[in-house]
Write a protein that holds these residues in place. Structure first.
Motif, PDB file in Angstrom:
ATOM      1  N   ARG A 168       0.823  -1.207   0.000  1.00  0.00           N
ATOM      2  CA  ARG A 168       0.000   0.000   0.000  1.00  0.00           C
ATOM      3  C   ARG A 168       0.858   1.259   0.000  1.00  0.00           C
ATOM      4  NH1 ARG A 168      -5.267  -0.855   0.225  1.00  0.00           N
ATOM      5  NH2 ARG A 168      -6.012  -2.900   0.914  1.00  0.00           N
ATOM      6  N   ARG A 169       1.975   1.206   0.731  1.00  0.00           N
ATOM      7  CA  ARG A 169       2.877   2.359   0.681  1.00  0.00           C
ATOM      8  C   ARG A 169       3.436   2.554  -0.727  1.00  0.00           C
ATOM      9  NH1 ARG A 169       4.483   0.241   5.694  1.00  0.00           N
ATOM     10  NH2 ARG A 169       6.279  -0.790   4.735  1.00  0.00           N
ATOM     11  N   ASP A 170       3.806   1.434  -1.363  1.00  0.00           N
ATOM     12  CA  ASP A 170       4.295   1.521  -2.742  1.00  0.00           C
ATOM     13  C   ASP A 170       3.199   2.055  -3.659  1.00  0.00           C
ATOM     14  OD1 ASP A 170       6.702   0.544  -1.906  1.00  0.00           O
ATOM     15  OD2 ASP A 170       6.340  -1.513  -2.588  1.00  0.00           O
ATOM     16  N   PHE A 171       1.961   1.586  -3.413  1.00  0.00           N
ATOM     17  CA  PHE A 171       0.853   2.034  -4.254  1.00  0.00           C
ATOM     18  C   PHE A 171       0.645   3.533  -4.124  1.00  0.00           C
ATOM     19  CE2 PHE A 171      -3.708   3.119  -4.212  1.00  0.00           C
ATOM     20  CZ  PHE A 171      -3.957   3.011  -5.562  1.00  0.00           C
ATOM     21  N   VAL A 172       0.660   4.043  -2.896  1.00  0.00           N
ATOM     22  CA  VAL A 172       0.472   5.485  -2.698  1.00  0.00           C
ATOM     23  C   VAL A 172       1.583   6.260  -3.399  1.00  0.00           C
ATOM     24  CG1 VAL A 172       0.464   7.328  -0.970  1.00  0.00           C
ATOM     25  CG2 VAL A 172      -0.818   5.231  -0.556  1.00  0.00           C
ATOM     26  N   ALA A 173       2.829   5.756  -3.246  1.00  0.00           N
ATOM     27  CA  ALA A 173       3.943   6.435  -3.910  1.00  0.00           C
ATOM     28  C   ALA A 173       3.793   6.363  -5.430  1.00  0.00           C
ATOM     29  CB  ALA A 173       5.265   5.810  -3.473  1.00  0.00           C
ATOM     30  N   ASN A 174       3.405   5.176  -5.940  1.00  0.00           N
ATOM     31  CA  ASN A 174       3.273   5.003  -7.390  1.00  0.00           C
ATOM     32  C   ASN A 174       2.140   5.861  -7.952  1.00  0.00           C
ATOM     33  OD1 ASN A 174       5.366   3.178  -7.491  1.00  0.00           O
ATOM     34  ND2 ASN A 174       4.039   1.389  -7.295  1.00  0.00           N
ATOM     35  N   ILE A 175       0.983   5.824  -7.276  1.00  0.00           N
ATOM     36  CA  ILE A 175      -0.160   6.563  -7.810  1.00  0.00           C
ATOM     37  C   ILE A 175       0.099   8.061  -7.757  1.00  0.00           C
ATOM     38  CG2 ILE A 175      -1.522   6.818  -5.698  1.00  0.00           C
ATOM     39  CD1 ILE A 175      -2.866   5.815  -9.137  1.00  0.00           C
ATOM     40  N   SER A 176       0.813   8.510  -6.719  1.00  0.00           N
ATOM     41  CA  SER A 176       1.156   9.929  -6.639  1.00  0.00           C
ATOM     42  C   SER A 176       2.048  10.322  -7.804  1.00  0.00           C
ATOM     43  CB  SER A 176       1.859  10.232  -5.306  1.00  0.00           C
ATOM     44  OG  SER A 176       1.024   9.930  -4.213  1.00  0.00           O
ATOM     45  N   HIS A 177       3.025   9.450  -8.100  1.00  0.00           N
ATOM     46  CA  HIS A 177       3.914   9.732  -9.226  1.00  0.00           C
ATOM     47  C   HIS A 177       3.166   9.689 -10.552  1.00  0.00           C
ATOM     48  CE1 HIS A 177       7.444   9.630 -11.819  1.00  0.00           C
ATOM     49  NE2 HIS A 177       6.963   8.536 -12.380  1.00  0.00           N
ATOM     50  N   GLU A 178       2.301   8.656 -10.709  1.00  0.00           N
ATOM     51  CA  GLU A 178       1.591   8.499 -11.971  1.00  0.00           C
ATOM     52  C   GLU A 178       0.590   9.634 -12.204  1.00  0.00           C
ATOM     53  OE1 GLU A 178       2.581   6.465 -14.083  1.00  0.00           O
ATOM     54  OE2 GLU A 178       3.896   5.306 -12.778  1.00  0.00           O
ATOM     55  N   LEU A 179      -0.010  10.140 -11.140  1.00  0.00           N
ATOM     56  CA  LEU A 179      -0.927  11.262 -11.294  1.00  0.00           C
ATOM     57  C   LEU A 179      -0.175  12.555 -11.606  1.00  0.00           C
ATOM     58  CD1 LEU A 179      -3.456  10.619  -8.382  1.00  0.00           C
ATOM     59  CD2 LEU A 179      -3.949  10.532 -10.831  1.00  0.00           C
ATOM     60  N   ARG A 180       0.993  12.711 -10.992  1.00  0.00           N
ATOM     61  CA  ARG A 180       1.754  13.936 -11.197  1.00  0.00           C
ATOM     62  C   ARG A 180       2.202  14.068 -12.651  1.00  0.00           C
ATOM     63  NH1 ARG A 180       5.747  12.838  -8.136  1.00  0.00           N
ATOM     64  NH2 ARG A 180       4.716  13.499  -6.203  1.00  0.00           N
ATOM     65  N   THR A 181       2.575  12.943 -13.266  1.00  0.00           N
ATOM     66  CA  THR A 181       3.093  13.014 -14.636  1.00  0.00           C
ATOM     67  C   THR A 181       2.053  13.519 -15.635  1.00  0.00           C
ATOM     68  OG1 THR A 181       4.672  11.240 -14.172  1.00  0.00           O
ATOM     69  CG2 THR A 181       4.163  11.681 -16.488  1.00  0.00           C
ATOM     70  N   PRO A 182       0.851  12.919 -15.746  1.00  0.00           N
ATOM     71  CA  PRO A 182      -0.121  13.451 -16.709  1.00  0.00           C
ATOM     72  C   PRO A 182      -0.631  14.837 -16.340  1.00  0.00           C
ATOM     73  CG  PRO A 182      -1.114  11.705 -15.404  1.00  0.00           C
ATOM     74  CD  PRO A 182       0.345  11.700 -15.091  1.00  0.00           C
ATOM     75  N   LEU A 183      -0.783  15.099 -15.055  1.00  0.00           N
ATOM     76  CA  LEU A 183      -1.268  16.426 -14.661  1.00  0.00           C
ATOM     77  C   LEU A 183      -0.263  17.513 -15.028  1.00  0.00           C
ATOM     78  CD1 LEU A 183      -2.878  15.631 -11.177  1.00  0.00           C
ATOM     79  CD2 LEU A 183      -4.054  16.230 -13.305  1.00  0.00           C
TER      80      LEU A 183
END
Length: 395
Positions: A168-183
């Motif tokens: 879950r920690r990896d998921f939060v880190a990954n989703i934060s990164h993945e959202l930041r890139t397209p935004l």
């Protein structure tokens, strides 16, 4: 008194004394026998009671999720649950052995010593008597409590909790990164469009298409998170109806065709038109869409993707194959885990939920899903799943 009379009197006295002694002996013997019978009954009751207590403890040990070990004040094992005996590789021989001999754990031995030396009231846990220790290369939460006759040790396997926590920690880190890139990309593209400098319509169209790509990425993430939430909450009913396989495949291919076209990829469909399955069309379309989206994402530009269907022993097998980098052999058993992404796949981004969602959907239909890959670039991966074939015509 004459000698015969003396002798007679003496004999009578001897007989009287003998009779008295005999009566007393028989009385004492009878009392002794009654006492022995009473003691035998008491021992039998005690044996039955001990057997009942042992059976109760054994049932308790089978029912509780934790591993329990009870020791006396000399740190000898007086009880161990079946889970404890299995964990430490000992059977009934656990009783009477020293704790360190039974567990082969210095940490557990020290925990028991600390519990017996604690000044707390019997039966209460203290912070220092609640620790995480390693047993058989697995982390266990170990707790101890003292009582008048010894101490109780309770162990809980926390390896799965730790794994889920890391995931879950990896998921939060990954989703934060993945959202930041397209935004970030959308913001920069919009700033470019809103700039005062004039530009031709073709350039504007190109910028808008790039924004469209980033929006599709965000849409895919949002859909995966929504699907996972619905699946985990049990709010996703499965309605099985006869459905043409071509309908399922064509819908998923058409929906993702623009993404494949932008990478100049060729998607080939090879299915048998008369095949039909019992399926929830919406859910299977999502699962198939996730597999197809995965293939498009990891297949390089100008690569190829195949979607096929075939009948097999009362089922229909649907497969999605690609010419991407493939999946490493050590990652194959884990590709359907939530939040898991292999190192080779990280360059493609994503939440790591698409394949897990596809697995849930397929299994909810009574099917199975698997993947095959040589793990070599250009040889790609092939995902297959089964659905029950329908013997009735589609509605």
């Amino acid at each position: 008194m004459s000698d015969p009379l003396v002798i007679t009197v003496a004999l009578l006295l001897v007989l009287a004394i003998g009779f008295t002694l005999s009566q007393r002996y028989h009385g004492e013997l009878k009392h002794l026998r009654r006492r022995q019978a009473q003691l035998a009954r008491e021992r039998e009751v005690e044996t039955q009671h001990r057997a009942q207590v042992e059976a109760q403890f054994e049932a308790l040990g089978l029912a509780v999720l934790e591993v329990l070990v009870v020791v006396d004040r000399e740190l000898r094992v007086i009880y161990a649950t079946p889970g404890a005996r299995a964990l430490f590789g000992s059977g009934k021989q656990a009783l009477g052995r020293s704790l360190i001999e039974f567990t082969r754990s210095v940490d557990l031995d020290q925990l028991a010593i600390d519990a017996l030396a604690a000044d707390e009231a019997p039966g209460r846990f203290r912070d220092e008597l609640d620790r995480v220790i390693s047993i058989a290369n697995r982390p266990f939460r170990a707790r101890a409590a003292a009582f008048d006759g010894g101490a109780v040790l309770a162990l809980s396997d926390v390896s799965e909790l730790q794994r889920l926590g890391r995931a879950r920690r990896d998921f939060v880190a990954n989703i934060s990164h993945e959202l930041r890139t397209p935004l970030t990309s959308i913001r920069l593209l919009l700033e470019t469009l809103l700039a005062d400098s004039p530009r031709d319509p073709e350039e504007t169209t190109g910028l808008l298409r790039k924004i469209q790509v980033e929006v599709e990425v965000l849409q895919q993430m949002a859909q995966e998170l929504l699907d996972l939430s619905q699946i985990e909450s049990g709010r996703t009913p499965v309605r099985l109806v006869p459905t043409p396989v071509t309908q399922l495949i064509s819908g998923a291919v058409e929906r993702l065709a623009p993404q494949a076209a932008r990478k100049q990829q060729r998607v080939r469909v090879d299915s048998v038109p008369e095949l039909a399955v019992l399926a929830d069309a919406e859910l299977i379309s999502r699962a198939l869409g996730n597999l197809l989206h995965n293939a498009i994402k990891f297949t390089p530009a100008q690569g190829q993707i195949w979607v096929r269907a075939s009948a097999s022993d009362g089922d229909v097998v649907i497969e999605v194959a690609d010419t991407g980098p493939g999946i490493l052999p050590e990652d194959l058993p884990r590709v359907f885990e939530r939040f898991f992404r292999s190192d080779r796949s990280r360059t493609g981004g994503g939440t790591g939920l698409g394949l897990a969602i596809a697995k849930h959907v397929v299994e909810a239909h009574g099917g199975r899903i698997w993947v095959e890959s040589e793990g070599r670039p250009g040889r790609g991966a092939t995902f297959r799943f089964t659905l029950p074939a329908s013997d009735r015509p589609p509605l």
